[in-house]
Design a protein around this motif. Structure first.
Motif, PDB file in Angstrom:
ATOM      1  N   TRP A   9       0.832  -1.206   0.000  1.00 15.54           N
ATOM      2  CA  TRP A   9       0.000   0.000   0.000  1.00 15.54           C
ATOM      3  C   TRP A   9       0.861   1.249   0.000  1.00 15.54           C
ATOM      4  O   TRP A   9       1.901   1.295   0.645  1.00 15.54           O
ATOM      5  N   TYR A  52      -5.751  -9.896   3.966  1.00 14.85           N
ATOM      6  CA  TYR A  52      -4.398 -10.182   3.504  1.00 14.85           C
ATOM      7  C   TYR A  52      -3.554 -10.695   4.675  1.00 14.85           C
ATOM      8  O   TYR A  52      -3.686 -10.226   5.797  1.00 14.85           O
ATOM      9  N   SER A  55       0.662  -7.150   4.947  1.00 14.50           N
ATOM     10  CA  SER A  55       0.585  -5.892   4.212  1.00 14.50           C
ATOM     11  C   SER A  55       1.854  -5.091   4.456  1.00 14.50           C
ATOM     12  O   SER A  55       2.282  -4.935   5.602  1.00 14.50           O
ATOM     13  N   VAL A  73      -7.019  -0.579   5.833  1.00 15.28           N
ATOM     14  CA  VAL A  73      -5.913  -1.498   5.544  1.00 15.28           C
ATOM     15  C   VAL A  73      -5.600  -2.348   6.770  1.00 15.28           C
ATOM     16  O   VAL A  73      -5.399  -3.561   6.667  1.00 15.28           O
ATOM     17  N   SER A  77      -5.635  -6.656   7.342  1.00  8.49           N
ATOM     18  CA  SER A  77      -4.281  -7.219   7.351  1.00  8.49           C
ATOM     19  C   SER A  77      -4.004  -7.993   8.634  1.00  8.49           C
ATOM     20  O   SER A  77      -4.137  -7.452   9.742  1.00  8.49           O
TER      21      SER A  77
END
Length: 256
Positions: A9, A52, A55, A73, A77
């Motif tokens: 990111w 995810y 990250s 995010v 993560s």
């Protein structure tokens, strides 16, 4: 068995730390065989939905939209690793923290009322929990590979936590300060670059930020002996890691 997913990111940054991942070349091919790169817009337009496993986050938080997005995010993560000086200490753009952003915007933009920004540039850890930090401007590729390999293996990354001076000693380098009177931040800077600048007869610029418990008070008189006045001392601590508390304190004292 499905492969673990990796996402990368970007926030406020120059993309240099993401490019370090691409620069891994052969190692990146090996890594790609062990993980599924689910989101990495620097390399591919394909973005797979989370969650995810790991990250990597580059860049600092500088806008209200950034604040909202980093929380999203984090929620997606399992492990979040910040990469680079921007993500770990606010980056060089954190020089705004010492001034008036509204004044800057009015001086630069014809219609500053359309600019949506925060008064500060802050590290990711100021907004969400971070599992691990990789220092540097940019990060070191070997440290990045070690960190990713460690998380895939379920262990803690084996990275140095000493100063750049220890790296100089390991490489058998002559101290640029002792030998030539060159100002150097190596004694207070986190190891990780392999003493790149001292290896070329230049003083350390502090790219990797402050080491754990840096003794800046002991270094200041040495910098003065090397010819730096108070203004120069303040400037040298206000570069890549301007908002790192140990460096910011030195710079702030010389601005007051």
């Amino acid at each position: 068995m499905s492969l673990p997913t990796l996402a990368v990111w970007k926030f406020a940054s120059c993309d240099g730390c993401q490019l370090t991942l691409l620069d891994c070349e052969d190692e990146l091919l090996a890594l790609a065989g062990r993980v599924r790169i689910a989101s990495f817009t620097e390399a591919s337009s394909e973005v797979l939905p989370g969650p995810y496993d790991v990250s990597l986050v580059e860049g600092s938080i500088t806008t209200p939209a950034d604040e909202r997005r980093i929380r999203e995010v984090r929620e997606q993560s399992r492990v979040l690793v910040t990469i680079g000086a921007c993500a770990t200490s606010g980056g060089i753009q954190a020089l705004r923290n010492f001034g008036d952003v509204a004044e800057f915007a009015a001086s630069v933009y014809a219609s500053p009322e359309f600019i949506s920004t925060l008064g500060t540039s802050t590290p990711i850890s100021a907004h969400v929990p971070v599992d691990f930090e990789l220092r540097g401007c940019p990060i070191d590729r070997h440290q990045l590979l070690e960190t990713l390999g460690a998380f895939l293996a379920g262990r803690k990354p084996d990275l140095p936590d000493t100063s750049v001076c220890t790296e100089c000693k390991r490489r058998g380098l002559t101290c640029v300060t002792v030998a030539d009177g060159t100002p150097c931040l190596g004694p207070v800077t986190h190891a990780g670059c392999g003493a790149l600048c001292p290896a070329h007869n230049r003083g350390c610029f502090g790219c990797f930020g402050p080491m754990a418990k840096p003794n800046t008070a002991a270094l200041l008189p040495i910098l003065r002996t090397c010819g730096m006045d108070e203004a120069a001392v303040g400037r040298v601590f206000a570069t890549f890691n301007a908002a790192a508390p140990d460096f910011a304190a030195v710079s702030r004292e010389r601005r007051s």
